[in-house]
Design an enzyme around this catalytic site. Structure first.
Site, PDB file in Angstrom:
ATOM      1  N   GLU A  41     -20.495 -40.366 -83.971  1.00  0.00           N
ATOM      2  CA  GLU A  41     -20.979 -41.702 -83.650  1.00  0.00           C
ATOM      3  C   GLU A  41     -21.981 -41.677 -82.494  1.00  0.00           C
ATOM      4  O   GLU A  41     -21.679 -41.146 -81.417  1.00  0.00           O
ATOM      5  CB  GLU A  41     -19.810 -42.627 -83.298  1.00  0.00           C
TER       6      GLU A  41
ATOM      7  N   ASP B 130      -4.264 -32.260 -82.798  1.00  0.00           N
ATOM      8  CA  ASP B 130      -4.006 -33.141 -83.932  1.00  0.00           C
ATOM      9  C   ASP B 130      -4.374 -34.576 -83.568  1.00  0.00           C
ATOM     10  O   ASP B 130      -3.570 -35.316 -82.988  1.00  0.00           O
ATOM     11  CB  ASP B 130      -2.525 -33.044 -84.326  1.00  0.00           C
TER      12      ASP B 130
END
Length: 431
Positions: A88, A288
């Protein structure tokens, strides 16, 4: 393979995972009609593809994200360059600028609790919930001993089982239920495998003690015993922007945060902005990000109503104080952190010495990212800077070459028409 006897496409690919990587790519290319250039994009460099093939099943190749570094971070008096993997636009620019603002006030102060994870054992068909709870309490020491049976490395490093908690649920859609929590210190590991192994080992003993039937035995990603906190103060003078006095900007940021405290619709977007920064560091370091996301959003709703993960207010001096608290189950050993080549380099750049230190830096990034977003929203609007950077992606999507991208992007921004149609028109004029 990839087609049936009627020459129709099928996703029923028996034994697909057993095939060499090149054959898998050929099958998928045949299924999807990929050309040779598209197949080459999938496979990428042979080395990366082979590495990926050892990490997951049904591998085709690798998928890359831009990897950058956030600057200006001062956490607990120590300087950090923070690797971030994110697609982004404006994330790295925004968070680096926000870190500079915090730096003017002395930087971030951060802490992390001990790395205690929660493992859950679901117990059904319990004849007497009260008696089952009492049995768990009476046999806690034996249960803790049993939970420590299977991970000598963590035990030797000072980790291991810390507590056992029995949680009765008299009424559920499937009848009475007992949930037994194992609190397990995983040291510098994220700890999912260790905790899951420990609750598997505990289940038979829990069943015997309670007279019930154990079902799910699994770690919880609401790691509310393993939280990180970061806070800092920004001198009001540093917040002045576009002719708006810094004291006024500080007040506007406090008001923006209040919106996210009272309204879950705003809180979801507010917290998403926080995770823009947090996820990028978690991904870059091979941790994670899905577990971190799950834990953060569950924690935001821990009081029964979803709300902001941050607190912003104007202090008695008129300066802006910010704080974030959230679960941060990240590790430095095991998983992709020690396997993924780029993650290993990212960890070396970051230079943290423990999972707790990593958690503190990541929390600081989340707080900085939040400041950048709500400062922009409160003043000039989120699109001003973001769309300027987004214009480059629009130009590339329209087909601009390397030497055309910035020129087309600049024109889109100047015209305030940042869309692919206008970019294509500008390219046609150049060609």
């Amino acid at each position: 393979m990839g087609q049936n006897n009627n020459n129709e496409r099928t996703s029923r690919l028996s034994g697909f995972y057993k095939l060499p990587l090149s054959e898998r790519v050929d099958i998928v290319a045949d299924f999807a009609g990929l050309n040779e250039d598209e197949k080459e994009l999938l496979i990428g460099s042979g080395h990366d593809a082979k590495q990926a093939d050892l990490m997951i099943e049904n591998t085709l190749g690798t998928f890359e994200l831009p990897l950058g570094v956030a600057v200006n971070f001062l956490v607990n008096g120590q300087d950090y360059l923070v690797p971030m993997a994110v697609e982004e636009p404006s994330v790295l620019a925004a968070v680096s600028h926000a870190a500079k603002l915090f730096r003017a006030g002395g930087g971030f102060t951060a802490t992390a609790t001990d790395p205690v994870m929660i493992g859950q054992i679901q117990v059904l068909d319990v004849p007497d919930l009260d008696a089952a709870v009492a049995a768990i309490e009476e046999n806690k020491e034996a249960l803790l001993l049993q939970a420590n049976c299977c991970d000598e490395i963590i035990i030797n490093l000072g980790g291991g089982a810390r507590d056992i908690i029995a949680r009765p649920f008299p009424e559920t859609p499937v009848g009475p239920m007992l949930v037994v929590h194992l609190l397990f210190d995983t040291r510098d590991a994220m700890g999912a495998n260790s905790v899951n192994t420990a609750v598997e080992a505990l289940a038979p003993m829990v069943s015997d003690l309670t007279g019930g039937r154990t079902s799910l035995r699994i770690l919880s990603n609401l790691a509310d015993q393993r939280v990180a906190m970061a806070k800092g103060t920004i001198p009001a003078a540093m917040l002045e922007t576009h002719g708006i006095p810094g004291t006024e900007v500080a007040r506007m940021i406090e008001e923006a945060n209040a919106f996210a405290i009272v309204d879950p619709y705003r809180a979801a977007t507010h917290n998403k902005g926080i995770m823009n920064g947090i996820d990028a560091v978690v991904i870059a370091t091979g941790n994670d990000w899905r577990a971190i996301e799950a834990g953060a959003h569950a924690y935001a709703a821990r009081d029964g109503r979803y709300q902001s993960l941050t607190d912003w207010h104007v202090d008695e001096n008129g300066d802006l104080f910010g704080q974030i608290v959230l679960p941060m189950a990240v590790g430095m050993v095991g998983g992709a952190t020690k396997v993924h080549p780029t993650a290993k380099v990212a960890m070396k750049i970051l230079g943290v010495q423990s999972a707790g230190e990593l958690a503190q830096v990541i929390a600081s990034v989340g707080l900085a990212q939040n400041l950048a977003a709500i400062k922009a929203l409160s003043t000039v609007g989120i699109q001003r800077g973001h769309m300027r950077l987004h214009a480059r992606q629009v130009a590339m999507a329209a087909g601009a070459t390397d030497d055309q991208v910035q020129r087309i992007a600049n024109q889109l921004v100047a015209e305030k028409r940042i869309n692919i149609g206008r970019a294509q028109e500008l390219l046609a004029e150049e060609n």
